[in-house]
Design an enzyme around this catalytic site. Structure first.
Site, PDB file in Angstrom:
ATOM      1  N   HIS A  19       0.827  -1.215   0.000  1.00 19.05           N
ATOM      2  CA  HIS A  19       0.000   0.000   0.000  1.00 19.05           C
ATOM      3  C   HIS A  19       0.866   1.271   0.000  1.00 19.05           C
ATOM      4  O   HIS A  19       0.374   2.344  -0.319  1.00 19.05           O
ATOM      5  CB  HIS A  19      -0.891  -0.020   1.244  1.00 19.05           C
ATOM      6  CG  HIS A  19      -2.328   0.351   0.994  1.00 19.05           C
ATOM      7  ND1 HIS A  19      -2.913   0.435  -0.254  1.00 19.05           N
ATOM      8  CD2 HIS A  19      -3.323   0.656   1.879  1.00 19.05           C
ATOM      9  CE1 HIS A  19      -4.184   0.770  -0.123  1.00 19.05           C
ATOM     10  NE2 HIS A  19      -4.453   0.923   1.154  1.00 19.05           N
ATOM     11  N   ASN A  66      -7.011   6.497   4.349  1.00 21.17           N
ATOM     12  CA  ASN A  66      -8.419   6.872   4.174  1.00 21.17           C
ATOM     13  C   ASN A  66      -8.701   8.344   4.505  1.00 21.17           C
ATOM     14  O   ASN A  66      -9.836   8.792   4.405  1.00 21.17           O
ATOM     15  CB  ASN A  66      -9.346   5.952   4.972  1.00 21.17           C
ATOM     16  CG  ASN A  66      -9.082   5.977   6.456  1.00 21.17           C
ATOM     17  OD1 ASN A  66      -8.101   6.563   6.919  1.00 21.17           O
ATOM     18  ND2 ASN A  66      -9.954   5.344   7.212  1.00 21.17           N
ATOM     19  N   ASP A  91      -0.941   2.492  -5.307  1.00 21.68           N
ATOM     20  CA  ASP A  91      -0.912   1.066  -5.588  1.00 21.68           C
ATOM     21  C   ASP A  91      -2.205   0.648  -6.282  1.00 21.68           C
ATOM     22  O   ASP A  91      -3.245   1.261  -6.079  1.00 21.68           O
ATOM     23  CB  ASP A  91      -0.733   0.270  -4.291  1.00 21.68           C
ATOM     24  CG  ASP A  91      -1.844   0.554  -3.292  1.00 21.68           C
ATOM     25  OD1 ASP A  91      -1.949   1.709  -2.841  1.00 21.68           O
ATOM     26  OD2 ASP A  91      -2.620  -0.373  -2.973  1.00 21.68           O
ATOM     27  N   ASN A 112      -9.095   3.244  -0.864  1.00 21.04           N
ATOM     28  CA  ASN A 112      -9.453   4.183   0.201  1.00 21.04           C
ATOM     29  C   ASN A 112      -8.802   5.558   0.051  1.00 21.04           C
ATOM     30  O   ASN A 112      -9.420   6.574   0.363  1.00 21.04           O
ATOM     31  CB  ASN A 112      -9.120   3.594   1.575  1.00 21.04           C
ATOM     32  CG  ASN A 112     -10.053   2.468   1.953  1.00 21.04           C
ATOM     33  OD1 ASN A 112     -11.175   2.395   1.466  1.00 21.04           O
ATOM     34  ND2 ASN A 112      -9.596   1.583   2.808  1.00 21.04           N
TER      35      ASN A 112
END
Length: 191
Positions: A19, A66, A91, A112
Site C-alpha cells: 500500500h 483513508n 498502488d 481508500n
C-alpha cells in the site's frame, strides 16, 4: 507548478508494504532530484524542487490512507495548484507487480486513498497506477495491501522504480513516451 502526491500510511510498520508504493516513489524522487523538505506536521510532509525545468511540490499525506484527501486539499488550497496539475501515485491490485499505467479521472476502484481524495477535490486529476498484484481472492485484499513485499520482489521494485524515476519528467509532457521509455528499459534489463 505541479503537485505529485504519493499515497501510503505513516509509521515504521508500514514501510515497504504494498500500500506504501506511493511513499516509496516520493522518497526516491526526493533523493534522486535533491528535493528540499519544506514542511512536516501531523498531516503531511512536503518537498519542493525541480525535475529538469519543471517545478514540483511532492506530498506524502501522513494522516493514513483513508484521510489522504484532507492533506491534499490543504496543499492544493495553500499553493493554489490547479487540479489538472495534480498527479497521484498509488498502488493498484488490478495490475501485475510494478506494471505502470497513467489515467486521468475516472473511478477509484474502492481504493481508500482515492475515495478520500475524490471526496475532497473531485476526480479530475491524473493517477500513476503502480501494480502490486492481486492475492487472488477479494476477501484477502485488506490484509494483502498491508503486507511487506517479498524478499525476491524487492530487487525488481528497486530496478523498476529507478527506471520510473529516470524518466519521470516525461509524465508532465508525454504520457505515452514515458511508458514507452519504461518498456524499452525493461526489455533491455530483462524486467
Amino acid at each position: 507548478m505541479f503537485l505529485v502526491c504519493g499515497l501510503g500510511n505513516p509509521g515504521e510498520k508500514y514501510v515497504e508494504t504494498r500500500h506504501n508504493i506511493g511513499f516509496h516513489i516520493i522518497d526516491k524522487l526526493v533523493s534522486n532530484y535533491n528535493f528540499i523538505r519544506i514542511k512536516k506536521d501531523k498531516k503531511k510532509e512536503l518537498f519542493k524542487g525541480h525535475i529538469g525545468n519543471i517545478e514540483l511540490i511532492l506530498l506524502k499525506p501522513l494522516n493514513f490512507m483513508n484521510l489522504s484527501g484532507v492533506s491534499l486539499q490543504e496543499t492544493i488550497n495553500f499553493y493554489k495548484i490547479d487540479i489538472s496539475k495534480l498527479y497521484v501515485i498509488h498502488d493498484d491490485i488490478d495490475l501485475n507487480l510494478l506494471k505502470i499505467k497513467i489515467k486521468f479521472g475516472g473511478g477509484n476502484a474502492g481504493h481508500n486513498g482515492l475515495v478520500s481524495i475524490d471526496s475532497h477535490v473531485g476526480n479530475d486529476y491524473s493517477r500513476i497506477r503502480i501494480g502490486i498484484g492481486h492475492p487472488g481472492n477479494k476477501e484477502l485484499v485488506p490484509k494483502y495491501v498491508l503486507k511487506k513485499f517479498l524478499k525476491k520482489e524487492k530487487k525488481l521494485i528497486n530496478d523498476k522504480t529507478n527506471i520510473l524515476i529516470k524518466y519521470f519528467e516525461l509524465i508532465f509532457s508525454d504520457h505515452n513516451l514515458f511508458l514507452t521509455r519504461i518498456a524499452e528499459e525493461e526489455k533491455i534489463h530483462g524486467l
